[in-house]
Scaffold this active site. Structure first.
Site, mmCIF file in Angstrom:
data_model
loop_
_atom_site.group_PDB
_atom_site.id
_atom_site.type_symbol
_atom_site.label_atom_id
_atom_site.label_comp_id
_atom_site.label_asym_id
_atom_site.label_seq_id
_atom_site.Cartn_x
_atom_site.Cartn_y
_atom_site.Cartn_z
ATOM 1 C CG HIS A 8 -8.672 8.600 0.254
ATOM 2 N ND1 HIS A 8 -9.799 7.618 0.893
ATOM 3 C CD2 HIS A 8 -7.688 7.896 0.614
ATOM 4 C CE1 HIS A 8 -9.111 6.480 1.171
ATOM 5 N NE2 HIS A 8 -7.826 6.609 0.966
ATOM 6 C CD GLU A 78 -2.094 4.044 0.812
ATOM 7 O OE1 GLU A 78 -1.021 4.588 0.788
ATOM 8 O OE2 GLU A 78 -2.977 4.087 1.547
#
Length: 212
Positions: A8, A78
């Protein structure tokens, strides 16, 4: 087949050096600019299947590349940093000296990424099957996309390269980094591009540790 493995774009917490983990932090203005440039760079690539972490920073990055034609998968979340989430790395280094030292040097499969956190082994168990399912859907000439996070990408790349997770910090994953994996099957994947951040980071930039 080709797999584009993307981290990201930058968030405010990345810039501050603050652990994010599962905390749903959005992209910064710079992060939005990074993923827009990445989307433009990949504009000529036909992507057959796209999968992203459901966290806002990864979803927005994927949408900059493929729009809304993507699947969200919790396997790409994550790593949980537990009690470290929201704290600066400099604070954690002082408050959890031993645990932080292990995490930043050679965490392996079993060292937690903070008090009450996941391990890299936990990430491997849930993220590798996502890559495997994507590869099963891709034909010989197809390209797939995964948009995930620093720790997730590192774990997947280590496994493709045959590296033990003690070596997880021996390469970088800049914000909006592009990695390219290619091969005839999951087992035959090779790393063709690693941490390609031409669209987001100066050639010699990104020297500060930003694995947050």
């Amino acid at each position: 087949m080709n797999v584009l493995l993307v981290r990201h774009g930058e968030t405010p917490w990345n810039r501050e050096g603050r652990y994010q983990g599962r905390t749903d932090v959005t992209l910064s203005d710079e992060g939005r600019a990074q993923v827009q440039r990445l989307g433009q760079r990949l504009g000529g690539v036909t992507i057959a299947h796209a999968i992203a972490s459901p966290l806002a920073r990864a979803k927005a990055t994927a949408q900059a590349i493929v729009g809304d034609k993507l699947q969200l998968d919790d396997g790409l979340l994550e790593i949980s940093h537990g009690a470290w989430e929201g704290q600066l790395a400099s604070e954690v280094e002082r408050s959890h000296v031993e645990m932080f030292g292990v995490w930043r040097t050679a965490p392996g499969r079993d060292a937690p990424a903070g008090p009450g956190a996941e391990t890299l082994g936990d990430v491997d168990v849930r993220a590798w099957p996502v890559l495997a399912r994507l590869c099963e859907k891709l034909g010989p000439d197809d390209t797939g996309l995964i948009v995930a996070h620093d720790a997730v990408n590192r774990v997947l790349i280590c496994r493709v390269l045959g590296l033990p997770l003690e070596r997880v910090w021996t390469f970088r994953q800049a914000p909006a980094a592009l990695n390219v994996l290619a091969g005839d099957s999951l087992e035959a994947l090779q790393v063709v591009r690693l941490n390609d951040s031409e669209h987001s980071t100066p050639l010699l930039g990104g020297t500060a540790h930003r694995a947050l």
